[in-house]
Design an enzyme around this catalytic site. Structure first.
Site, PDB file in Angstrom:
ATOM      1  N   LYS A 113       3.873  53.432  42.866  1.00 56.35           N
ATOM      2  CA  LYS A 113       5.124  53.900  42.853  1.00 56.35           C
ATOM      3  C   LYS A 113       6.138  53.183  43.854  1.00 56.35           C
ATOM      4  O   LYS A 113       7.190  52.724  43.764  1.00 56.35           O
ATOM      5  CB  LYS A 113       5.213  55.407  43.018  1.00 56.35           C
ATOM      6  CG  LYS A 113       4.781  55.823  41.651  1.00 56.35           C
ATOM      7  CD  LYS A 113       4.700  57.461  41.980  1.00 56.35           C
ATOM      8  CE  LYS A 113       3.847  58.223  40.610  1.00 56.35           C
ATOM      9  NZ  LYS A 113       3.821  59.682  40.724  1.00 56.35           N
ATOM     10  N   GLN A 138       3.463  64.182  45.300  1.00 56.33           N
ATOM     11  CA  GLN A 138       2.133  63.639  44.265  1.00 56.33           C
ATOM     12  C   GLN A 138       1.362  64.846  43.956  1.00 56.33           C
ATOM     13  O   GLN A 138       0.901  65.386  45.048  1.00 56.33           O
ATOM     14  CB  GLN A 138       1.471  62.492  44.851  1.00 56.33           C
ATOM     15  CG  GLN A 138       0.417  61.762  43.662  1.00 56.33           C
ATOM     16  CD  GLN A 138       1.172  61.437  42.793  1.00 56.33           C
ATOM     17  OE1 GLN A 138       2.058  60.644  42.475  1.00 56.33           O
ATOM     18  NE2 GLN A 138       0.301  61.163  41.454  1.00 56.33           N
ATOM     19  N   ASP A 145      11.155  63.743  39.555  1.00 57.23           N
ATOM     20  CA  ASP A 145       9.809  63.880  38.604  1.00 57.23           C
ATOM     21  C   ASP A 145      10.297  64.614  37.473  1.00 57.23           C
ATOM     22  O   ASP A 145       9.696  64.757  36.209  1.00 57.23           O
ATOM     23  CB  ASP A 145       8.711  64.708  39.420  1.00 57.23           C
ATOM     24  CG  ASP A 145       7.522  63.776  39.618  1.00 57.23           C
ATOM     25  OD1 ASP A 145       7.352  62.864  39.447  1.00 57.23           O
ATOM     26  OD2 ASP A 145       7.088  64.407  40.842  1.00 57.23           O
TER      27      ASP A 145
HETATM   28  N1  GUN Z   1       0.319  63.551  39.107  1.00 56.91           N
HETATM   29  C1  GUN Z   1       0.195  62.949  37.862  1.00 56.91           C
HETATM   30  N2  GUN Z   1       1.211  62.509  37.383  1.00 56.91           N
HETATM   31  C2  GUN Z   1       2.259  62.711  38.124  1.00 56.91           C
HETATM   32  C3  GUN Z   1       3.549  62.631  38.229  1.00 56.91           C
HETATM   33  O1  GUN Z   1       4.125  62.011  37.228  1.00 56.91           O
HETATM   34  N3  GUN Z   1       4.360  62.879  39.241  1.00 56.91           N
HETATM   35  C4  GUN Z   1       3.789  63.630  40.226  1.00 56.91           C
HETATM   36  N4  GUN Z   1       4.515  63.954  41.286  1.00 56.91           N
HETATM   37  N5  GUN Z   1       2.329  63.845  40.364  1.00 56.91           N
HETATM   38  C5  GUN Z   1       1.843  63.418  39.439  1.00 56.91           C
END
Ligand code: GUN
Length: 289
Positions: free
Chosen positions: A54, A100, A123
């Site tokens: 990311k 996350q 998100d």
């Molecule tokens: N953990 C697995 N997928 C995601 C996501 O799309 N965003 C976040 N913040 N955590 C995750």
């Protein structure tokens, strides 16, 4: 293999190229870049890879992330994390905040998600943003379902009246996916761990979205000839390889379109995170199209 490939890498690259140009123009016009804070708590190996990807995607398209991102130790208290979120909420250079998941056991994920200002919730997990989608006035949309919708657009199929079966009812994928599809006019069935006969549902689907996190749960022989198969599953097998929730080879013999794993939905999720960050930036600047 008879199915055409829904190639997430190619679609993601195309969207990111356009977005990089857009970010450069916006940055020149407003004197600052979009800012995304990526917060990782603890040392989950998969999360470390996701967070690294990311942050790299941000650098590649001109979004400032390094200055605001933090990695916190596994024993971080919920109070400390909420304090950091409050600071980021108040920082005008931060347009998006991503914590996350999963979080260590001492931290309640719902409390954390609700602490993020909805206009920085890139998100799309905050109940406000999920509610906006449910009420047919979407703002920031959950990244993975949003990415799946972009992939479905590539097929050129009109979604109105299509029978879609979503396998899995998670907050991150299944539920917002069903809301996206409903908004697009599809007839949506969500199947989950209490569903009695998974096969009978999948067999009548024009479009299957598999997001259960169980390797090979959806058998290739169940796929209706010509159906679209979107496989959100990313499961690591004991030999280290990645596989989806759908039995790929037999499904690809029957489907009209299918996403590979890896290289299907995965690249789209990060792309839509970037798109949400740019959207939040535009809204913060009063420069939304
Ligand atoms: N953990 C697995 N997928 C995601 C996501 O799309 N965003 C976040 N913040 N955590 C995750």
């Amino acid at each position: 293999m008879k199915a055409r490939t829904l190639d997430g890498k190619t679609v993601a690259a195309r969207i990111r190229k356009t977005m990089t140009e857009e970010v450069a123009a916006l940055t020149a016009r407003h004197g600052r870049a979009p800012g995304l804070a990526v917060i990782l708590v603890g040392e989950d190996a998969a999360s470390e890879v996701y967070v690294r990807n990311k942050k790299k995607a941000c650098v590649d398209c001109g979004i400032e992330s390094e200055a605001f991102s933090q990695t916190l130790p596994a024993n971080t208290t919920q109070q400390h994390l909420l304090g950091l979120i409050a600071e980021l909420n108040a920082n005008p250079k931060v347009d998006g905040i991503l914590v996350q998941m999963p979080l260590p056991a001492q931290i309640n994920p719902e409390t954390v998600i609700e602490a993020i200002e909805p206009d920085k919730d890139v998100d799309g997990f905050h109940p406000y943003n999920v509610g906006r989608l449910a009420a047919r006035i979407p703002s920031l949309r959950s990244c993975t379902p949003y990415g799946c919708m972009k992939l479905l657009e590539e097929t050129g199929i009109d979604l109105h009246g299509q029978e879609v079966v979503v396998v899995g009812a998670s907050n991150i994928v299944g539920r917002p996916m069903a809301l996206e599809l409903l908004l697009a006019g599809a007839t949506v069935t969500v199947v989950h761990k209490f569903t009695r006969d998974l096969q009978s549902h999948v067999e009548r689907a024009d479009i299957v979205v598999a997001a259960a996190g169980k390797p090979g749960l959806v058998k290739g022989a169940w796929i209706k000839p010509g159906a679209v198969v979107i496989d959100v599953g990313i499961n690591r097998l004991p030999d280290g390889s990645l596989t989806g929730d759908v039995e790929f080879a037999p499904a690809a013999e029957r489907a009209g379109w299918i996403t590979p794993v890896p290289g299907g939905v995965g690249p789209m999720t990060i792309t839509m995170l970037l798109a949400n960050t740019v959207q939040a930036f535009r809204e913060h600047l009063g420069d939304a199209p």
